[in-house]
Design a protein around this motif. Structure first.
Motif, mmCIF file in Angstrom:
data_model
loop_
_atom_site.group_PDB
_atom_site.id
_atom_site.type_symbol
_atom_site.label_atom_id
_atom_site.label_comp_id
_atom_site.label_asym_id
_atom_site.label_seq_id
_atom_site.Cartn_x
_atom_site.Cartn_y
_atom_site.Cartn_z
ATOM 1 N N MET A 223 21.086 -20.386 50.595
ATOM 2 C CA MET A 223 22.462 -20.630 50.159
ATOM 3 C C MET A 223 23.426 -19.663 50.844
ATOM 4 S SD MET A 223 21.676 -21.249 46.103
ATOM 5 C CE MET A 223 23.416 -21.337 45.646
ATOM 6 N N ILE A 224 23.035 -18.383 50.919
ATOM 7 C CA ILE A 224 23.880 -17.385 51.581
ATOM 8 C C ILE A 224 24.037 -17.706 53.063
ATOM 9 C CG2 ILE A 224 23.988 -14.961 52.309
ATOM 10 C CD1 ILE A 224 22.666 -14.218 49.650
ATOM 11 N N GLN A 225 22.910 -18.057 53.697
ATOM 12 C CA GLN A 225 22.945 -18.353 55.131
ATOM 13 C C GLN A 225 23.860 -19.533 55.443
ATOM 14 O OE1 GLN A 225 21.863 -16.511 57.457
ATOM 15 N NE2 GLN A 225 20.482 -17.505 58.911
ATOM 16 N N VAL A 226 23.713 -20.611 54.666
ATOM 17 C CA VAL A 226 24.522 -21.812 54.905
ATOM 18 C C VAL A 226 25.997 -21.527 54.633
ATOM 19 C CG1 VAL A 226 24.990 -24.167 54.125
ATOM 20 C CG2 VAL A 226 22.625 -23.409 54.443
ATOM 21 N N GLY A 227 26.278 -20.858 53.496
ATOM 22 C CA GLY A 227 27.661 -20.544 53.149
ATOM 23 C C GLY A 227 28.316 -19.624 54.166
ATOM 24 N N TYR A 228 27.599 -18.594 54.596
ATOM 25 C CA TYR A 228 28.138 -17.636 55.568
ATOM 26 C C TYR A 228 28.347 -18.302 56.921
ATOM 27 C CZ TYR A 228 28.713 -13.124 57.916
ATOM 28 O OH TYR A 228 29.209 -12.053 58.620
ATOM 29 N N PHE A 229 27.402 -19.167 57.294
ATOM 30 C CA PHE A 229 27.494 -19.885 58.574
ATOM 31 C C PHE A 229 28.755 -20.742 58.625
ATOM 32 C CE2 PHE A 229 26.504 -23.313 61.544
ATOM 33 C CZ PHE A 229 25.928 -22.617 62.608
ATOM 34 N N GLY B 105 29.763 -20.244 62.406
ATOM 35 C CA GLY B 105 28.617 -20.120 63.314
ATOM 36 C C GLY B 105 27.865 -18.815 63.273
ATOM 37 N N LYS B 106 28.362 -17.816 62.542
ATOM 38 C CA LYS B 106 27.636 -16.546 62.450
ATOM 39 C C LYS B 106 26.555 -16.639 61.366
ATOM 40 C CE LYS B 106 31.439 -13.599 64.018
ATOM 41 N NZ LYS B 106 32.316 -12.436 63.696
ATOM 42 N N ARG B 107 25.517 -15.809 61.505
ATOM 43 C CA ARG B 107 24.394 -15.832 60.568
ATOM 44 C C ARG B 107 24.331 -14.526 59.779
ATOM 45 N NH1 ARG B 107 20.876 -20.027 62.066
ATOM 46 N NH2 ARG B 107 21.337 -20.893 64.123
ATOM 47 N N PHE B 108 24.082 -14.647 58.481
ATOM 48 C CA PHE B 108 23.926 -13.462 57.634
ATOM 49 C C PHE B 108 22.528 -12.874 57.817
ATOM 50 C CE2 PHE B 108 23.068 -11.139 53.738
ATOM 51 C CZ PHE B 108 24.261 -10.463 53.522
#
Length: 323
Positions: free
Chosen positions: A269-275, A280-283
């Motif tokens: 969820m964090i990865q998708v939301g941050y992306f 386009g950046k990754r957590f």
């Protein structure tokens, strides 16, 4: 009930071990191989073609281990049915992936709809059992006699959906490394099985059967894996954990003993939301989080060992939380 659980474990272990020995070559011949993500860790590319749908053996082992005790431990029945139902949803997903030769089988909407239907049946059954069955023991407040039991009233129904869908997605995301989901779930099932025996809740044989089937499956699923459980196994295990916890009135213990499942979902969820937010950046280096550690240089076996140890420690803490 302890003896029944041990017998369920031994029966499911024997059945699953024999089935794995017989069916893995069959899955090879039928070309039921895993399609590996091209954007995943490079070390995973060699897993392309490894037989999947090993969850069939797990589910059949669980069924064989629980069948002798359905009458003497009646709450094993709904646990078994729900486990099998989610296993069937996973089977459909796996079969379509293989047939289409791609990493997606059922569409997100199709899979979600089937999960909603199965969960709605469980929620209706639980709610119809009365107010006491809808209670949720709060960890670290004592046992059922002395502790605080939360009753959500009508909100219990959406809570069931949240618990089931969250847990099932968690087990599915955890199934990404050789032996990871199996190892973590053995420990989690041991906790719920021991709690069922401690409080006299007649569903402990189901936990014993799950442990036995997974131990047998691990003979072939540890690194380097000869077979993967696929969604058939991962969704079935999520169905087992969530239904057991709800029937035992202990879903609030899932975030503790199932912390790995939870952090896997949260990392995605964090990865998708941050992306999306950063265009386009990754957590994380990669999600789910076990891949983040792999990308950081950890071996598969180290990730599996650490995640399993974390589950053991948290399960011991949760046991203390039972009072």
């Amino acid at each position: 009930m302890m003896n029944q659980s041990i017998w369920a474990l031994l029966i499911s272990f024997a059945v699953c071990a024999v089935l794995c020995r017989l069916m893995i070559p069959v899955l090879h011949r039928m070309k039921f191989g895993q399609n590996v993500r091209s954007d995943g860790p490079e070390s995973h590319l060699k897993k392309q073609g490894t037989p999947t749908m090993g969850g069939i053996m797990i589910v059949l082992g669980i069924i064989a281990g629980t069948l002798p005790f359905l009458k003497s431990a009646p709450l094993t029945v709904p646990v078994l049915l729900f486990t099998a139902a989610f296993g069937f949803i996973g089977f459909l997903d796996d079969y379509l992936k293989i047939r289409k030769k791609q990493s997606e089988g059922l569409t997100v909407k199709q899979k979600f709809a089937l999960q909603l239907v199965a969960t709605a049946i469980l929620a209706f059954w639980l709610y119809s059992r009365g107010e006491e069955a809808r209670g949720m023991l709060v960890p670290f407040t004592g046992g059922f006699d002395t502790g605080f039991v939360l009753n959500l009233g009508i909100l219990f129904v959406p809570a069931v959906f949240f618990v089931v869908l969250g847990t099932d997605n968690g087990t599915n995301f955890t199934d990404g490394l050789d032996g990871l989901c199996s190892s973590v779930t053995v420990v989690t099932a041991l906790f719920f099985g021991a709690a069922a025996i401690r409080f006299g809740i007649p569903c402990a044989p189901a936990a014993g059967a799950v442990i036995g089937a997974l131990l047998a499956f691990l003979l072939y699923n540890v690194y380097p894996a000869k077979v993967f459980m696929g969604d058939t196994g991962a969704l079935a295990l999520g169905g087992f954990i969530s239904s057991s916890a709800l029937i035992m009135r202990m879903p609030l213990f899932i975030p503790i003993v199932g912390f790995i499942y939870m952090i896997e979902v949260i990392s995605v969820m964090i990865q998708v939301g941050y992306f999306k937010k950063t265009h386009g950046k990754r957590f994380f280096r990669m999600a789910p989080i076990h891949h983040h550690f792999e990308k950081g240089g950890w071996s598969e076996t180290r990730v599996v060992a650490v995640f399993t140890i974390v589950t053991v420690i948290l399960s011991l803490a949760a046991w203390l939380g039972l009072g």
